[in-house]
Scaffold this motif. Structure first.
Motif, PDB file in Angstrom:
ATOM      1  N   PRO A   1       3.918 -14.617  35.200  1.00 32.60           N
ATOM      2  CA  PRO A   1       4.230 -13.178  35.155  1.00 32.60           C
ATOM      3  C   PRO A   1       4.206 -12.513  36.532  1.00 32.60           C
ATOM      4  CG  PRO A   1       2.037 -13.624  34.257  1.00 32.60           C
ATOM      5  CD  PRO A   1       2.706 -14.944  34.452  1.00 32.60           C
ATOM      6  N   VAL A   2       3.431 -13.059  37.483  1.00 32.68           N
ATOM      7  CA  VAL A   2       3.380 -12.447  38.822  1.00 32.68           C
ATOM      8  C   VAL A   2       4.730 -12.619  39.517  1.00 32.68           C
ATOM      9  CG1 VAL A   2       2.253 -12.538  41.067  1.00 32.68           C
ATOM     10  CG2 VAL A   2       0.907 -12.838  38.966  1.00 32.68           C
ATOM     11  N   ILE A   3       5.285 -13.852  39.473  1.00 33.21           N
ATOM     12  CA  ILE A   3       6.590 -14.100  40.096  1.00 33.21           C
ATOM     13  C   ILE A   3       7.692 -13.336  39.366  1.00 33.21           C
ATOM     14  CG2 ILE A   3       8.282 -15.907  40.600  1.00 33.21           C
ATOM     15  CD1 ILE A   3       5.997 -17.841  40.933  1.00 33.21           C
ATOM     16  N   ALA A   4       7.586 -13.237  38.041  1.00 35.52           N
ATOM     17  CA  ALA A   4       8.617 -12.556  37.252  1.00 35.52           C
ATOM     18  C   ALA A   4       8.498 -11.042  37.314  1.00 35.52           C
ATOM     19  CB  ALA A   4       8.535 -13.023  35.790  1.00 35.52           C
ATOM     20  N   GLY A   5       7.413 -10.508  37.921  1.00 35.40           N
ATOM     21  CA  GLY A   5       7.234  -9.064  37.977  1.00 35.40           C
ATOM     22  C   GLY A   5       6.843  -8.483  36.636  1.00 35.40           C
ATOM     23  N   ASP A   6       6.163  -9.276  35.819  1.00 33.38           N
ATOM     24  CA  ASP A   6       5.759  -8.846  34.486  1.00 33.38           C
ATOM     25  C   ASP A   6       4.276  -8.497  34.517  1.00 33.38           C
ATOM     26  OD1 ASP A   6       5.408  -8.369  31.858  1.00 33.38           O
ATOM     27  OD2 ASP A   6       5.785 -10.417  31.164  1.00 33.38           O
ATOM     28  N   LYS A   7       3.900  -7.371  33.909  1.00 33.28           N
ATOM     29  CA  LYS A   7       2.498  -6.958  33.881  1.00 33.28           C
ATOM     30  C   LYS A   7       1.729  -7.591  32.733  1.00 33.28           C
ATOM     31  CE  LYS A   7       3.321  -2.487  36.131  1.00 33.28           C
ATOM     32  NZ  LYS A   7       3.161  -1.031  36.006  1.00 33.28           N
ATOM     33  N   GLY A   8       2.416  -8.335  31.875  1.00 31.07           N
ATOM     34  CA  GLY A   8       1.758  -8.965  30.737  1.00 31.07           C
ATOM     35  C   GLY A   8       0.944 -10.176  31.153  1.00 31.07           C
ATOM     36  N   PRO A   9       0.171 -10.738  30.210  1.00 31.78           N
ATOM     37  CA  PRO A   9      -0.667 -11.907  30.532  1.00 31.78           C
ATOM     38  C   PRO A   9       0.159 -13.177  30.648  1.00 31.78           C
ATOM     39  CG  PRO A   9      -0.847 -11.390  28.206  1.00 31.78           C
ATOM     40  CD  PRO A   9       0.005 -10.302  28.811  1.00 31.78           C
ATOM     41  N   ALA A  10      -0.411 -14.161  31.319  1.00 31.28           N
ATOM     42  CA  ALA A  10       0.232 -15.483  31.422  1.00 31.28           C
ATOM     43  C   ALA A  10       0.109 -16.207  30.077  1.00 31.28           C
ATOM     44  CB  ALA A  10      -0.417 -16.313  32.526  1.00 31.28           C
ATOM     45  N   PRO A  11       1.022 -17.146  29.781  1.00 32.23           N
ATOM     46  CA  PRO A  11       0.927 -17.891  28.515  1.00 32.23           C
ATOM     47  C   PRO A  11      -0.360 -18.695  28.448  1.00 32.23           C
ATOM     48  CG  PRO A  11       3.065 -18.229  29.571  1.00 32.23           C
ATOM     49  CD  PRO A  11       2.195 -17.540  30.562  1.00 32.23           C
ATOM     50  N   LYS A  12      -0.910 -18.804  27.252  1.00 34.81           N
ATOM     51  CA  LYS A  12      -2.089 -19.645  27.049  1.00 34.81           C
ATOM     52  C   LYS A  12      -1.705 -21.115  27.169  1.00 34.81           C
ATOM     53  CE  LYS A  12      -4.301 -16.274  24.006  1.00 34.81           C
ATOM     54  NZ  LYS A  12      -4.856 -16.018  22.658  1.00 34.81           N
ATOM     55  N   LYS A  13      -2.722 -21.965  27.400  1.00 36.06           N
ATOM     56  CA  LYS A  13      -2.453 -23.400  27.604  1.00 36.06           C
ATOM     57  C   LYS A  13      -1.785 -24.037  26.396  1.00 36.06           C
ATOM     58  CE  LYS A  13      -5.941 -24.375  31.102  1.00 36.06           C
ATOM     59  NZ  LYS A  13      -7.070 -25.232  31.503  1.00 36.06           N
ATOM     60  N   GLU A  14      -2.140 -23.549  25.171  1.00 33.66           N
ATOM     61  CA  GLU A  14      -1.544 -24.162  23.979  1.00 33.66           C
ATOM     62  C   GLU A  14      -0.158 -23.620  23.646  1.00 33.66           C
ATOM     63  OE1 GLU A  14      -4.467 -20.915  22.762  1.00 33.66           O
ATOM     64  OE2 GLU A  14      -4.422 -22.626  24.122  1.00 33.66           O
ATOM     65  N   GLU A  15       0.280 -22.499  24.323  1.00 31.35           N
ATOM     66  CA  GLU A  15       1.614 -21.962  24.067  1.00 31.35           C
ATOM     67  C   GLU A  15       2.674 -22.902  24.641  1.00 31.35           C
ATOM     68  OE1 GLU A  15       2.544 -17.777  24.527  1.00 31.35           O
ATOM     69  OE2 GLU A  15       0.402 -17.370  24.824  1.00 31.35           O
ATOM     70  N   MET A  16       3.808 -22.998  23.924  1.00 29.34           N
ATOM     71  CA  MET A  16       4.862 -23.930  24.306  1.00 29.34           C
ATOM     72  C   MET A  16       5.823 -23.303  25.315  1.00 29.34           C
ATOM     73  SD  MET A  16       4.516 -26.839  22.830  1.00 29.34           S
ATOM     74  CE  MET A  16       3.667 -27.596  21.448  1.00 29.34           C
ATOM     75  N   THR A  17       6.225 -24.104  26.293  1.00 27.24           N
ATOM     76  CA  THR A  17       7.416 -23.813  27.083  1.00 27.24           C
ATOM     77  C   THR A  17       8.553 -24.604  26.441  1.00 27.24           C
ATOM     78  OG1 THR A  17       6.216 -23.439  29.145  1.00 27.24           O
ATOM     79  CG2 THR A  17       8.521 -24.100  29.323  1.00 27.24           C
ATOM     80  N   SER A  18       9.639 -23.934  26.046  1.00 25.77           N
ATOM     81  CA  SER A  18      10.653 -24.631  25.253  1.00 25.77           C
ATOM     82  C   SER A  18      12.052 -24.167  25.625  1.00 25.77           C
ATOM     83  CB  SER A  18      10.416 -24.408  23.752  1.00 25.77           C
ATOM     84  OG  SER A  18      10.477 -23.024  23.441  1.00 25.77           O
ATOM     85  N   THR A  19      13.022 -25.049  25.372  1.00 23.27           N
ATOM     86  CA  THR A  19      14.448 -24.762  25.483  1.00 23.27           C
ATOM     87  C   THR A  19      15.120 -25.251  24.210  1.00 23.27           C
ATOM     88  OG1 THR A  19      14.480 -24.911  27.895  1.00 23.27           O
ATOM     89  CG2 THR A  19      16.577 -25.206  26.744  1.00 23.27           C
ATOM     90  N   ILE A  20      15.897 -24.385  23.556  1.00 26.81           N
ATOM     91  CA  ILE A  20      16.610 -24.750  22.331  1.00 26.81           C
ATOM     92  C   ILE A  20      18.108 -24.606  22.599  1.00 26.81           C
ATOM     93  CG2 ILE A  20      16.960 -24.234  19.891  1.00 26.81           C
ATOM     94  CD1 ILE A  20      14.185 -23.000  19.846  1.00 26.81           C
ATOM     95  N   LEU A  21      18.883 -25.683  22.351  1.00 24.49           N
ATOM     96  CA  LEU A  21      20.327 -25.696  22.526  1.00 24.49           C
ATOM     97  C   LEU A  21      20.974 -25.925  21.169  1.00 24.49           C
ATOM     98  CD1 LEU A  21      20.583 -27.877  25.763  1.00 24.49           C
ATOM     99  CD2 LEU A  21      20.567 -25.393  25.593  1.00 24.49           C
TER     100      LEU A  21
END
Length: 368
Positions: A51-71
């Motif tokens: 979120p710091v690089i993206a300029g977002d004030k929200g929290p960072a994802p938790k460790k168990e949250e998924m990073t995903s791409t759906i095509l």
């Protein structure tokens, strides 16, 4: 989702050429990297959303949250997901029960479903497709796209297989010739066959004689064993009667010893009983005071436990009262901040009422 600069992004592409444009460092390359991740099994940069690089004030994802791409393709759906708890897998057609987790290479199911090559992606710093390539590179790419490369490689494989088969045929002919020469050198076996039959017959007769010898030897050993046992029985018959008389005396002595032991145990038991009776008589004299003292000790223990529970209850009430005061002060601060923002905006964002026309009832409804 949760990839580089993008918290949650959905894109719908056209069937032909798609151009992604935007400001520098705005996340354009992140989209291509997110698409290459499931298609080419590549992971560019630090893949996790920051979120710091993206300029977002929200929290960072938790460790168990998924990073995903759906095509989404015409023939099915491809998902690639990963988190910081060790999950790293492909999922085809939303089949969550059967993920593909062997990531040493791109699964064949993914290649068949996507049918996408590196020529389908053009980044901002790449050379223009075919326009800036050498003639040889253009020919190579056209041959690959049209299938000529596949034909050339197939032809080379067939030629290699043909050469290998020819070599195997020559080698086989050579082996056949060598075996035929060896067969010709074994002509003497026809003459040796009667001799071999006679030798086998002699060997069979010798085995039969050996078996007979072993049987006779066993019978002789048995006779010798029986003779030895007969001599032992005869020796025993001479001492049998004195032995029986002696054994009767030994048995009688053991019975007398058992009787003496039983009498001794009975006397010990009588002595213990008298001692226990004396102890019971002494206890009966102090039983009543003892019971009263035990009752008082139980009452003291119950009172001590009740006092401990009351102390804990008072402490919990004091802590709850302190937290309630903090929450009340925080709520008043939030109400004040909301009123200042509402007054500054001049109009309510939910109902559209102007600030100068709001009554106390409307303000109370907005403030809960």
């Amino acid at each position: 989702k949760n990839y580089l600069r993008h918290r949650n992004l959905t894109l719908e592409f056209s069937e032909r050429v798609n151009v992604i444009a935007g400001i520098s460092d705005g996340g354009k390359s992140s989209i291509l990297e997110a698409m290459k991740w499931p298609l080419k099994n590549t992971q560019g940069f630090g893949f996790r959303y920051d979120p710091v690089i993206a300029g977002d004030k929200g929290p960072a994802p938790k460790k168990e949250e998924m990073t995903s791409t759906i095509l989404n393709f015409d023939d099915g759906t491809l998902m690639r997901q990963r988190n910081e708890r060790g999950v790293n897998q492909y999922i085809l057609n939303d089949d969550l029960k059967n993920p593909l987790e062997d990531l040493r290479k791109i699964p064949d199911e993914v290649t068949r479903l996507a049918n996408i090559d590196e020529y389908n992606f053009q980044e901002q710093h790449d050379t223009y497709f075919l326009l800036q390539d050498t003639p040889g590179e253009v020919a190579r790419k056209l041959n690959r796209v049209s299938g000529l490369t596949l034909i050339d490689s197939s032809t080379k494989k067939i030629e290699a297989m043909e050469s290998a088969v020819s070599g195997e045929i020559k080698q086989s002919k050579k082996v056949i010739e060598e075996k035929e020469e060896r067969i010709q050198g074994l002509d003497f076996l026809d003459r040796a066959e009667p001799l071999i039959g006679a030798i086998e017959k002699s060997i069979t007769q010798r085995e039969e004689f050996r078996k007979r010898r072993d049987t006779i030897t066993s019978i002789v050993e048995t006779l010798e064993d029986l003779t030895r046992k007969k001599e032992e029985v005869e020796d025993w018959l001479e001492v049998e009667k004195p032995y029986e008389e002696l054994q009767a005396l030994v048995d009688q002595r053991e019975k007398e010893a058992e009787r003496r032991k039983a009498l001794s145990d009975l006397v010990s038991q009588i002595e213990r009983t008298e001692s226990e009776k004396k102890g019971v008589d002494e206890f009966l004299l102090i039983e009543t005071p003892y019971n009263e003292i035990c009752s008082l000790l139980h009452e003291k223990q119950d009172l001590r436990e009740k006092r401990t529970r009351l102390v804990d209850l008072v402490k919990n009430i004091e802590e709850t009262t302190g937290d309630l005061s903090l929450y009340t002060a925080h709520l008043e601060k939030l109400k004040k901040t909301y009123l200042e923002a509402l007054q500054k905006a001049g109009v309510c964002p939910t109902c559209g009422t102007r600030w100068d026309k709001m009554d106390k009832k409307t303000l109370r409804r907005h403030l809960g």
